[in-house]
Design an enzyme around this catalytic site. Structure first.
Site, PDB file in Angstrom:
ATOM      1  N   ARG A  92      39.836 -34.116  44.851  1.00  0.00           N
ATOM      2  CA  ARG A  92      38.865 -34.553  43.844  1.00  0.00           C
ATOM      3  C   ARG A  92      37.952 -35.612  44.458  1.00  0.00           C
ATOM      4  O   ARG A  92      38.405 -36.429  45.276  1.00  0.00           O
ATOM      5  CB  ARG A  92      39.647 -35.140  42.673  1.00  0.00           C
ATOM      6  CG  ARG A  92      38.844 -35.489  41.449  1.00  0.00           C
ATOM      7  CD  ARG A  92      38.342 -34.280  40.743  1.00  0.00           C
ATOM      8  NE  ARG A  92      37.858 -34.599  39.392  1.00  0.00           N
ATOM      9  CZ  ARG A  92      37.006 -33.821  38.721  1.00  0.00           C
ATOM     10  NH1 ARG A  92      36.547 -32.693  39.264  1.00  0.00           N
ATOM     11  NH2 ARG A  92      36.638 -34.141  37.505  1.00  0.00           N
ATOM     12  N   THR A 110      31.514 -23.806  38.373  1.00  0.00           N
ATOM     13  CA  THR A 110      32.739 -24.139  39.091  1.00  0.00           C
ATOM     14  C   THR A 110      33.254 -22.800  39.556  1.00  0.00           C
ATOM     15  O   THR A 110      32.713 -21.772  39.154  1.00  0.00           O
ATOM     16  CB  THR A 110      33.772 -24.827  38.153  1.00  0.00           C
ATOM     17  OG1 THR A 110      33.348 -26.164  37.911  1.00  0.00           O
ATOM     18  CG2 THR A 110      35.177 -24.892  38.720  1.00  0.00           C
ATOM     19  N   ASN A 142      30.608 -29.465  39.723  1.00  0.00           N
ATOM     20  CA  ASN A 142      30.443 -29.786  38.306  1.00  0.00           C
ATOM     21  C   ASN A 142      29.343 -28.939  37.680  1.00  0.00           C
ATOM     22  O   ASN A 142      29.470 -27.724  37.637  1.00  0.00           O
ATOM     23  CB  ASN A 142      30.246 -31.284  38.073  1.00  0.00           C
ATOM     24  CG  ASN A 142      30.508 -31.655  36.617  1.00  0.00           C
ATOM     25  OD1 ASN A 142      31.197 -30.917  35.919  1.00  0.00           O
ATOM     26  ND2 ASN A 142      29.972 -32.751  36.141  1.00  0.00           N
ATOM     27  N   ASP A 148      32.182 -36.736  34.884  1.00  0.00           N
ATOM     28  CA  ASP A 148      33.531 -36.488  34.353  1.00  0.00           C
ATOM     29  C   ASP A 148      34.284 -37.786  34.059  1.00  0.00           C
ATOM     30  O   ASP A 148      35.350 -37.766  33.453  1.00  0.00           O
ATOM     31  CB  ASP A 148      34.351 -35.624  35.326  1.00  0.00           C
ATOM     32  CG  ASP A 148      34.030 -34.137  35.177  1.00  0.00           C
ATOM     33  OD1 ASP A 148      33.354 -33.765  34.206  1.00  0.00           O
ATOM     34  OD2 ASP A 148      34.464 -33.347  36.034  1.00  0.00           O
ATOM     35  N   SER A 188      39.412 -31.047  34.271  1.00  0.00           N
ATOM     36  CA  SER A 188      40.086 -30.023  33.469  1.00  0.00           C
ATOM     37  C   SER A 188      40.547 -28.856  34.336  1.00  0.00           C
ATOM     38  O   SER A 188      41.112 -27.896  33.815  1.00  0.00           O
ATOM     39  CB  SER A 188      39.127 -29.478  32.407  1.00  0.00           C
ATOM     40  OG  SER A 188      38.706 -30.505  31.558  1.00  0.00           O
TER      41      SER A 188
HETATM   42  O1  DON Z   1      36.655 -31.066  36.867  1.00  0.00           O
HETATM   43  C1  DON Z   1      36.200 -30.678  35.801  1.00  0.00           C
HETATM   44  O2  DON Z   1      36.852 -30.599  34.787  1.00  0.00           O
HETATM   45  C2  DON Z   1      34.771 -30.196  35.731  1.00  0.00           C
HETATM   46  N1  DON Z   1      33.947 -30.942  36.652  1.00  0.00           N
HETATM   47  C3  DON Z   1      34.758 -28.743  36.025  1.00  0.00           C
HETATM   48  C4  DON Z   1      33.390 -28.181  35.834  1.00  0.00           C
HETATM   49  C5  DON Z   1      33.439 -26.763  35.485  1.00  0.00           C
HETATM   50  O3  DON Z   1      34.440 -26.121  35.397  1.00  0.00           O
HETATM   51  C6  DON Z   1      32.163 -26.143  35.210  1.00  0.00           C
HETATM   52  N2  DON Z   1      32.405 -24.740  35.000  1.00  0.00           N
HETATM   53  N3  DON Z   1      32.078 -23.794  34.665  1.00  0.00           N
END
Ligand code: DON
Length: 568
Positions: free
Chosen positions: A102, A375, A395, A417, A447
């Site tokens: 991350r 994502t 993101n 986030d 998430s």
């Molecule tokens: O880490 C996360 O929860 C978000 N940054 C994920 C973003 C995401 O899944 C966008 N997707 N379609």
């Protein structure tokens, strides 16, 4: 409408047939899969993974190839300017490990830096340009996987991504429309214009898109490992780009980035061993809460309205706790044991009325529109029994929109986030408080929920994209696998979602029929049926009993590919 009944009917039918399946379980299960399987969101990435397996690599080498290739061919979704989570099963020692790549917050990212002059959240700063970007984690993960789990050097495993970056690949509609939706932001930045407007016009479906700078950056990563990205030429260019656009990253913050190996979160659900993402993902904790709440009912015996109601109530309660308690465990004490305990789930279950919605407004919060999001997830299993479930991201669509000149690296906008302003929803309409406040070196709550689910007879590797909706997709996928659906059916299944705030059931077309919607409304639920489809779920399943491998990519994404190659 007819299709929707077929899907729901199929699920129920499969559930009814379950006793026969279970009765056939007595034969000894196979110890190794009969080959390898990969599901990813792009055909070139899946092919790159198989290329590396053919060259003698294992699932972890294939994961490096798939991950890096996705970074090249899906810049809208993820990239080496972003981060991700890799859930691994290492068959050599039968060990599961969660590689946390991350992004981290730079010291400059104080809460005050994200407020406008009226003290409101500056959404532009939070989601666009240098202030929206965390220190990237993905390159460190690729190096870590190669050094600790793979058999091949990065020079080999990064070769397909480097080749495709240099020779180009064909633009597909999602890249073109995503660019259209972010055009104003992307064209603010010199490096982004140089890459995406190289021929003077925005990317168009069917055109060949080349990224020579990214090819070189990947070559430096292959040759020098960690230092090839985080220090020296590329590191300096990243720092200079952030500074040029008015942001602040220090060299030691970039060079000091560290992946974390964490113990995955484990739980049991109706005979399945679920292995999933621990904090700083909120996914595993929420999944544990929801599944353990739902364990109190036999969902296959309920009508669609009551099943949807109870699942929604479980979602509502888990997302409420996410808002309050979850954050980076290296910085805040997350009460994981309590939140994931069966007793706690039983307590939450007792607060659910069998046929009445609990208004989220009892627990205040502000609804916010959902933005476009991106994502990517991939799932891999190899013939030795190694597995990878990985979700990686920049993101929102094309991340921060900012490419660091001369590197081909599109920076993420993961800072959004964090709970940059306590109680103010982010782009996904989810909010947070102290546990997820930014701090130097801290990881923002996620998430992303890469997971395994295993019974005596079946093993599935699952995950998806979709921002705050990832967790509920994984939940529905687990329930659908449990009900007997196969990999392809699970990926295709229409979805619904509730995240406490806003207090609405969001549903894809076909997820809920008219009678079910009416029944849910009568229970007090607000239903938004017919929302645009979301998520791209990738599943690989090994039926240990029949020794059959299968893979399912999401039909919502036409450029994905799921494949199985049997070992002769
Ligand atoms: O880490 C996360 O929860 C978000 N940054 C994920 C973003 C995401 O899944 C966008 N997707 N379609």
């Amino acid at each position: 409408m007819r299709k929707q009944w077929a899907v729901v009917g199929g699920w129920l039918l499969a559930a009814l047939l379950m006793p026969n399946v279970v009765a056939a379980v007595e034969r000894a299960a196979s110890r190794h899969p009969p080959g390898a399987a990969i599901a990813s969101a792009h055909v070139l990435a899946t092919d790159a993974g198989f290329e590396i397996l053919r060259a003698g690599g294992n699932a972890f080498d294939a994961a490096v190839a798939v991950s890096a290739t996705l970074s090249v061919v899906e810049p809208i979704s993820s990239g080496i300017g972003g981060g991700g989570f890799f859930l691994l099963h290492d068959a050599r020692n039968n060990r599961d490990v969660f590689v946390d790549a991350r992004e981290t917050a730079p010291e400059s990212a104080t809460p005050a830096a994200y407020l406008d002059k009226n003290g409101e959240l500056d959404a532009d700063r939070a989601t666009n340009g240098p202030w929206s970007a965390g220190i990237p984690g993905l390159p460190a993960a690729l190096v870590h996987l190669a050094q600790n789990y793979g058999k091949l050097p990065l020079k080999n495993t990064l070769a397909p991504a480097i080749r495709i970056a240099r020779s180009g690949f064909e633009i597909y509609p999602r890249l073109e429309s995503g660019y259209g939706s972010r055009r104003e932001v992307m064209e603010r930045y010199r490096g982004t214009r140089a890459l995406f407007l190289a021929d003077g016009t925005p990317p168009k479906t069917g055109e060949i898109f080349k990224q020579p700078d990214l090819a070189r950056t990947l070559e430096l990563l292959a040759a020098k490992g960690f230092d090839g990205f985080y220090k020296g030429e590329i590191g300096n260019k990243l720092l200079a780009a952030v500074e040029e656009e008015g942001g602040k990253w220090r060299a030691d913050e970039l060079a000091g980035y560290k992946i974390r190996e964490r113990d995955p979160l484990r739980l049991e659900y109706r005979g399945w061993q679920i292995t999933t993402a621990p904090p700083p993902s909120s996914g595993g904790v929420a999944l544990a809460q929801m599944l353990q709440i739902l364990e109190g009912w036999d969902l296959s015996k309920l009508d669609a309205a009551h099943r949807t109601h109870l699942i929604t109530e479980a979602m509502r309660r888990a997302y409420r706790d996410r808002t309050i308690y979850l954050g980076d465990p290296d910085f805040v004490k997350v009460p994981v044991a309590r939140l994931t305990s069966r007793d706690y789930a039983a307590g939450l279950r007792a607060t659910i009325h069998p046929d009445k919605a609990t208004p989220s407004a009892l627990l205040p919060g502000l609804p916010a529109p959902l933005e476009d999001d991106e994502t990517t997830h991939f799932s891999i299993m190899d013939v030795e029994g190694n597995r990878v479930s990985a979700t990686q991201t920049v993101n929102l669509v094309y991340g921060s929109g900012m490419v660091a000149p001369g590197t081909g690296v599109l920076l993420n906008d993961e800072m959004d986030d964090f709970a940059l302003k306590p109680g103010t929803p982010n782009a996904y309409g989810v909010m947070g408080f102290d546990a997820n406040a930014p701090a130097p070196g801290k990881r923002m709550l996620s998430s992303m929920t890469p997971s395994f689910m295993e019974s005596d007879t079946q093993l599935a590797v699952i995950g998806s994209k979709g921002g705050s909706r990832i967790i509920t997709q994984v939940l529905l996928a687990i329930l659908a696998h449990d009900a007997g659906l196969n990999a392809r059916q699970v990926a295709a299944l229409p979805r619904f979602h509730h995240q406490w705030m806003p207090d609405v059931i969001s549903a894809e077309p076909g997820a809920l029929d008219t009678d079910t919607i009416k029944a849910l409304q009568a229970m007090g639920h607000t239903v938004n049926a017919g929302e645009s489809p979301w998520g791209i779920l990738q599943t690989v399943v090994w039926d240990k009993q029949a020794n059959v491998l299968s893979a399912g990519t999401d039909p919502r994404n036409p450029v994905g590919k799921a494949g199985v190659v049997l070992t002769p």
